[in-house]
Scaffold this motif. Structure first.
Motif, PDB file in Angstrom:
ATOM      1  N   ALA A 122       0.829  -1.212   0.000  1.00 13.77           N
ATOM      2  CA  ALA A 122       0.000   0.000   0.000  1.00 13.77           C
ATOM      3  C   ALA A 122       0.858   1.254   0.000  1.00 13.77           C
ATOM      4  O   ALA A 122       0.622   2.191  -0.775  1.00 13.77           O
ATOM      5  N   VAL A 123       1.886   1.283   0.853  1.00 13.09           N
ATOM      6  CA  VAL A 123       2.692   2.506   0.922  1.00 13.09           C
ATOM      7  C   VAL A 123       3.588   2.653  -0.304  1.00 13.09           C
ATOM      8  O   VAL A 123       3.898   3.770  -0.716  1.00 13.09           O
ATOM      9  N   ILE A 124       3.987   1.540  -0.908  1.00 18.24           N
ATOM     10  CA  ILE A 124       4.740   1.642  -2.164  1.00 18.24           C
ATOM     11  C   ILE A 124       3.899   2.367  -3.218  1.00 18.24           C
ATOM     12  O   ILE A 124       4.361   3.300  -3.885  1.00 18.24           O
ATOM     13  N   LEU A 125       2.664   1.940  -3.370  1.00 27.12           N
ATOM     14  CA  LEU A 125       1.806   2.545  -4.382  1.00 27.12           C
ATOM     15  C   LEU A 125       1.446   3.987  -4.035  1.00 27.12           C
ATOM     16  O   LEU A 125       1.403   4.861  -4.906  1.00 27.12           O
ATOM     17  N   GLY A 154       4.100   8.611 -10.308  1.00 32.63           N
ATOM     18  CA  GLY A 154       3.468   7.441 -10.898  1.00 32.63           C
ATOM     19  C   GLY A 154       4.237   6.172 -10.604  1.00 32.63           C
ATOM     20  O   GLY A 154       5.419   6.195 -10.242  1.00 32.63           O
ATOM     21  N   ASN A 155       3.559   5.044 -10.735  1.00 32.34           N
ATOM     22  CA  ASN A 155       4.151   3.748 -10.428  1.00 32.34           C
ATOM     23  C   ASN A 155       4.537   2.930 -11.652  1.00 32.34           C
ATOM     24  O   ASN A 155       5.126   1.856 -11.507  1.00 32.34           O
ATOM     25  N   ALA A 156       4.210   3.395 -12.845  1.00 34.19           N
ATOM     26  CA  ALA A 156       4.527   2.640 -14.058  1.00 34.19           C
ATOM     27  C   ALA A 156       6.036   2.552 -14.246  1.00 34.19           C
ATOM     28  O   ALA A 156       6.731   3.564 -14.352  1.00 34.19           O
ATOM     29  N   GLY A 157       6.547   1.336 -14.263  1.00 35.45           N
ATOM     30  CA  GLY A 157       7.968   1.128 -14.473  1.00 35.45           C
ATOM     31  C   GLY A 157       8.849   1.496 -13.293  1.00 35.45           C
ATOM     32  O   GLY A 157      10.081   1.497 -13.404  1.00 35.45           O
ATOM     33  N   ARG A 158       8.252   1.784 -12.161  1.00 33.21           N
ATOM     34  CA  ARG A 158       9.024   2.176 -10.984  1.00 33.21           C
ATOM     35  C   ARG A 158       9.903   1.026 -10.510  1.00 33.21           C
ATOM     36  O   ARG A 158       9.494  -0.142 -10.532  1.00 33.21           O
ATOM     37  N   ARG A 159      11.114   1.344 -10.080  1.00 35.70           N
ATOM     38  CA  ARG A 159      12.041   0.324  -9.608  1.00 35.70           C
ATOM     39  C   ARG A 159      11.937   0.196  -8.091  1.00 35.70           C
ATOM     40  O   ARG A 159      12.265   1.121  -7.359  1.00 35.70           O
ATOM     41  N   VAL A 160      11.491  -0.967  -7.654  1.00 37.86           N
ATOM     42  CA  VAL A 160      11.305  -1.252  -6.232  1.00 37.86           C
ATOM     43  C   VAL A 160      12.397  -2.214  -5.789  1.00 37.86           C
ATOM     44  O   VAL A 160      12.489  -3.338  -6.292  1.00 37.86           O
ATOM     45  N   GLY A 161      13.224  -1.768  -4.861  1.00 32.51           N
ATOM     46  CA  GLY A 161      14.294  -2.606  -4.333  1.00 32.51           C
ATOM     47  C   GLY A 161      13.871  -3.268  -3.037  1.00 32.51           C
ATOM     48  O   GLY A 161      13.592  -2.579  -2.050  1.00 32.51           O
ATOM     49  N   VAL A 183      11.145  -5.087 -10.137  1.00 32.60           N
ATOM     50  CA  VAL A 183      11.531  -5.471  -8.777  1.00 32.60           C
ATOM     51  C   VAL A 183      12.980  -5.942  -8.748  1.00 32.60           C
ATOM     52  O   VAL A 183      13.369  -6.853  -9.487  1.00 32.60           O
ATOM     53  N   LEU A 184      13.767  -5.322  -7.884  1.00 34.56           N
ATOM     54  CA  LEU A 184      15.142  -5.712  -7.630  1.00 34.56           C
ATOM     55  C   LEU A 184      15.196  -6.367  -6.254  1.00 34.56           C
ATOM     56  O   LEU A 184      14.462  -5.979  -5.347  1.00 34.56           O
ATOM     57  N   LEU A 185      16.058  -7.347  -6.079  1.00 36.15           N
ATOM     58  CA  LEU A 185      16.106  -8.091  -4.820  1.00 36.15           C
ATOM     59  C   LEU A 185      17.547  -8.293  -4.377  1.00 36.15           C
ATOM     60  O   LEU A 185      18.413  -8.674  -5.162  1.00 36.15           O
ATOM     61  N   HIS A 186      17.782  -8.043  -3.092  1.00 36.92           N
ATOM     62  CA  HIS A 186      19.055  -8.425  -2.484  1.00 36.92           C
ATOM     63  C   HIS A 186      18.789  -9.334  -1.297  1.00 36.92           C
ATOM     64  O   HIS A 186      18.018  -8.985  -0.388  1.00 36.92           O
ATOM     65  N   ASP A 187      19.412 -10.492  -1.324  1.00 39.44           N
ATOM     66  CA  ASP A 187      19.403 -11.414  -0.190  1.00 39.44           C
ATOM     67  C   ASP A 187      20.613 -12.318  -0.351  1.00 39.44           C
ATOM     68  O   ASP A 187      20.749 -12.991  -1.372  1.00 39.44           O
ATOM     69  N   SER A 212      17.423   1.731  -7.406  1.00 41.31           N
ATOM     70  CA  SER A 212      16.027   1.690  -6.960  1.00 41.31           C
ATOM     71  C   SER A 212      15.444   3.096  -6.791  1.00 41.31           C
ATOM     72  O   SER A 212      16.120   4.009  -6.327  1.00 41.31           O
ATOM     73  N   ASP A 213      14.169   3.223  -7.146  1.00 36.62           N
ATOM     74  CA  ASP A 213      13.423   4.448  -6.823  1.00 36.62           C
ATOM     75  C   ASP A 213      12.915   4.395  -5.388  1.00 36.62           C
ATOM     76  O   ASP A 213      12.763   5.432  -4.730  1.00 36.62           O
TER      77      ASP A 213
END
Length: 337
Positions: A122-125, A154-161, A183-187, A212-213
């Motif tokens: 929710a907070v991402i959007l 806007g959220n179109a194409g947004r990079r979420v890490g 979506v980018l992921l680090h683990d 990441s944005d």
């Protein structure tokens, strides 16, 4: 644990949570799976009434408000075979003696992951629309924003890490799939192939921060992750970037983050801080680029029933002699919350 009779269970938690954790239908299932006195709730393992109750206890149903289970508590419960925790982390709950004596421990962390992931989505959007700052500007009587003022939103194409493929991190990855975001992921425990299977691009932490944005934290707070985002790593996040923390405050250097937020270079949604709560004079309470909430992303209100249901299901498995579905093992403690 296989037994011809229902195991003897005792609650050890703050009783204020019991009605929401175990409404009538779940209480009936508890009664069918175990023998227990719903009025006997342990708050202090040294209390004489608690010692008497623990003497025959085979299963301890724990939750928020449970005292730490140490060697003295276990000595009072010689028949104890399992601890079923109605909340998430068992790190502060189970002392070394629990693991040394081979007592089975189960957690409702998987059930608690869903509301945290939902809150984070929710907070991402909303931050993609700059909803929180936009609300504040609108309250002050500002006119509707002009197109030029919203061109970067806007959220179109947004990079979420996403930092951490924990239970919450994985649920969030599931919830992000229908959305038009990258979506980018680090683990450190997830390789490139597994990240791809989770619909994310795996990469080192520094690279994720640079690209990441928005960065959202879902790693466990263990010694290796304390201040995972220090001053140098926070500086890697692009100007105008957003940090979301629904994990643990200790994952971030609070002083360094405060400096970044006071400068206005970054924005943040913080459901957890270090310390918690923040001191009364902290600027984070009033900064327009900070959305601060009091540790409410996890299960609360009617969501607690999910935790109770997960615990009842574990008790039913235990009573039937089947393996626990959400057992926590001591070797997992170095990399789970």
């Amino acid at each position: 644990m296989t037994t011809a009779r229902p195991p003897r269970a005792v609650f050890a938690l703050d009783p204020v949570h019991l009605p929401l954790l175990f409404p009538p239908a779940l209480t009936a299932r508890l009664r069918a799976a175990a023998s227990f006195d719903p009025q006997a709730v342990v708050r202090d393992f040294a209390d004489p009434a608690a010692v008497e109750a623990l003497a025959g206890t085979e299963v301890l149903i724990t939750g928020w408000g449970c005292p730490r289970i140490d060697a003295d508590a276990l000595d009072a419960a010689p028949r104890l075979r399992a601890v079923l925790h109605t909340a998430g982390s068992v790190r502060a709950l189970a002392g070394d003696a629990v693991w040394e004596r081979g007592i089975a421990v189960s957690s409702a962390a998987a059930a608690n992951a869903l509301p945290v992931a939902e809150y984070t989505l929710a907070v991402i959007l909303l931050t993609g629309k700059d909803a929180f700052a936009g609300r504040d500007r609108y309250r002050l009587g500002h006119a509707l924003p002009r197109p030029a003022e919203t061109a970067a939103l806007g959220n179109a194409g947004r990079r979420v890490g996403v930092v951490g493929a924990s239970r919450v991190g994985r649920r969030l990855l599931e919830l992000l799939r229908p959305h038009d975001v990258e979506v980018l992921l680090h683990d450190p425990y997830v390789d490139t192939a597994e990240a791809a299977a989770l619909s994310a691009t795996g990469m080192p932490l520094e690279e994720l921060l640079l690209h990441s944005d928005l960065v959202t934290l879902h790693a466990p707070h263990v010694p290796a992750t304390h201040h995972l985002l220090d001053r140098e790593r926070l500086a890697l996040i692009r100007d105008g970037g957003v940090l979301v923390n629904t994990g643990r405050g200790g994952l971030v250097d609070q002083a360094a983050l405060t400096d970044e937020l006071v400068s206005g270079r970054l924005s943040a949604v913080l459901d957890v801080t270090d310390p918690e709560p923040l001191p009364a004079g902290s600027p984070l309470y009033t900064l327009p680029n900070v959305f601060l909430t009091p540790h409410l992303a996890g299960a609360l209100g009617n969501e607690l029933e999910r935790l109770g249901r997960a615990t009842v299901e574990e008790l039913e498995r235990l009573a039937a002699g089947r393996p626990l579905a959400h057992r926590v093992r001591p070797e997992d403690l170095s990399r789970i919350a």
